[in-house]
Design an enzyme around this catalytic site. Structure first.
Site, PDB file in Angstrom:
ATOM      1  N   TYR A 122      17.393  29.626   8.999  1.00  0.00           N
ATOM      2  CA  TYR A 122      16.232  30.274   9.600  1.00  0.00           C
ATOM      3  C   TYR A 122      16.244  30.634  11.195  1.00  0.00           C
ATOM      4  O   TYR A 122      16.364  29.401  12.055  1.00  0.00           O
ATOM      5  CB  TYR A 122      14.798  29.323   8.723  1.00  0.00           C
ATOM      6  CG  TYR A 122      14.947  29.717   7.969  1.00  0.00           C
ATOM      7  CD1 TYR A 122      13.969  30.833   7.295  1.00  0.00           C
ATOM      8  CD2 TYR A 122      14.554  29.046   6.842  1.00  0.00           C
ATOM      9  CE1 TYR A 122      14.039  31.126   6.243  1.00  0.00           C
ATOM     10  CE2 TYR A 122      13.376  29.133   5.428  1.00  0.00           C
ATOM     11  CZ  TYR A 122      13.790  30.215   4.949  1.00  0.00           C
ATOM     12  OH  TYR A 122      13.358  30.437   3.930  1.00  0.00           O
ATOM     13  N   LYS A 146       0.715  -1.126   0.177  1.00  0.00           N
ATOM     14  CA  LYS A 146      -0.102   0.148  -0.004  1.00  0.00           C
ATOM     15  C   LYS A 146       0.674   1.274  -0.084  1.00  0.00           C
ATOM     16  O   LYS A 146       1.202   1.253  -0.306  1.00  0.00           O
ATOM     17  CB  LYS A 146      -0.931  -0.148   1.207  1.00  0.00           C
ATOM     18  CG  LYS A 146      -0.309  -0.239   2.610  1.00  0.00           C
ATOM     19  CD  LYS A 146      -1.031   0.107   3.270  1.00  0.00           C
ATOM     20  CE  LYS A 146      -0.328  -0.423   4.848  1.00  0.00           C
ATOM     21  NZ  LYS A 146      -0.891  -0.014   6.313  1.00  0.00           N
TER      22      LYS A 146
END
Length: 345
Positions: free
Chosen positions: A242, A33
């Site tokens: 950042y 899956k």
């Protein structure tokens, strides 16, 4: 080339399946899956079929289309989500077997696809999918008259071998299915490793095939190499990225590599810290992981290579997962579409 390389070892995948299969005395299927846990279900499915798998499981009917096209008409493909509204044509055209989860699904299936193969999913205690005991008892004879090909359930705590939930669900599953001449399945990877009491007629490993916990002996299946875009020198006191979260304490050399959280390399990896590897040499990832870029302290390297490795035999899927306080499933299935995927066999 600024594209990271995701290398997928299909031989290791096949070996993992064979080794898990050897632990059972029943059929071993394969769960593919989420597009083969992010590794491309068609390629993964073919390799597993060549290894000996004859039955496969996907989450929803749409996932079965690419898999059927890759595998051809022979192998079985079962759908955990069962028979949803609008699925009849897909189930019929691509020979998919729904695991029916409710009375509504059962009625839908029998009315729209009479005679089409199906299984039944039972809730043995997880309270997620499947018929509870009372509902099953009310419709059992109707279901059995239509000849289901499988009765299945799913364990909630199989990755914790000593958890009492395992024995509780085993007891419930036996009570719901005992005496019925229908193949049964309870175990995924964790359940398979719990031992043969949990195996019944079919085991359906997933994460263990792809190198993830709880299968400790799994061979790594994926390697990730990320290209270096730029290298710069920093003086003590200069910051990176950042928020200025990393500040150089010495003369430093920083490599910026082409990957980030848009590629499934989560910011949360920095909770405990991860490494980028130049061959066997670990280099700390520093500063915040951003959407497309990661910065690495390569000060101690004599020479910076064109690629640094973020996933390998040392820093596995589960090492990365532990750094982010998550699981290997999430790491694998998050791997983005920008990677150049290559397959070795």
């Amino acid at each position: 080339m600024s594209t990271a390389r995701l290398k997928i070892n299909l031989d290791a995948l096949a070996i993992n399946w064979r080794n898990l299969d050897a632990k059972t005395n029943c059929e071993t299927a394969a769960v593919v899956k989420a597009n083969g846990y992010g590794l491309e279900s068609g390629r993964v499915g073919k390799a597993l079929a060549q290894a000996g798998a004859r039955n496969f499981f996907v989450a929803i009917a749409e996932e079965g289309i690419a898999l059927r096209r890759a595998l051809g008409p022979g192998p079985g493909i079962s759908v955990f989500a069962g028979h949803m509204e609008g699925d009849a044509k897909l189930l019929r055209d691509f020979q998919l077997t729904p695991m029916l989860n409710s009375l509504d699904q059962m009625l839908r299936h029998f009315e729209s696809l009479p005679g089409h193969p199906f299984g039944v999913q039972l809730d043995s205690g997880m309270n997620r999918l499947g018929m509870e005991a009372a509902e099953w008892m009310a419709v059992r004879d109707i279901a059995l008259d239509q000849n289901p090909v499988l009765l299945m359930s799913h364990l909630a705590c199989s990755d914790e071998p000593g958890h009492g939930m395992n024995a509780y669900q085993l007891k419930n599953f036996i009570e719901m299915t005992e005496g019925l001449n229908i193949p049964r399945s309870l175990a995924a990877t964790g359940g398979l490793l719990l031992g043969r009491d949990y195996h019944f007629d079919l085991c359906r490993p997933g994460i263990g095939l792809y190198g993830g916990a709880p299968y400790a002996d799994a061979l790594p299946v994926v390697e990730l190499e990320v290209p270096v875009i730029q290298v710069r020198d920093l003086a003590p006191g200069e910051s990176v990225g950042y928020g200025n979260t990393w500040i150089a304490q010495r003369d430093s050399k920083i490599a910026t590599i082409a990957g980030g959280y848009a590629d499934g390399l989560h910011r949360a990896f920095q909770r405990q810290g991860i490494m980028a590897y130049a061959g066997g040499t670990p280099c700390p990832v520093v500063g915040r992981i951003s959407m497309d870029l990661i910065t690495v302290d390569v000060t101690d390297l004599a020479e910076v290579p064109p690629y640094l490795s973020l996933m390998n035999e040392t820093q596995t899927v589960d090492v990365l997962a532990n750094a982010a306080d998550t699981i290997g499933y999430e790491v694998l299935t998050s791997l983005g579409n920008r990677y150049a995927r290559t397959y070795s066999a």
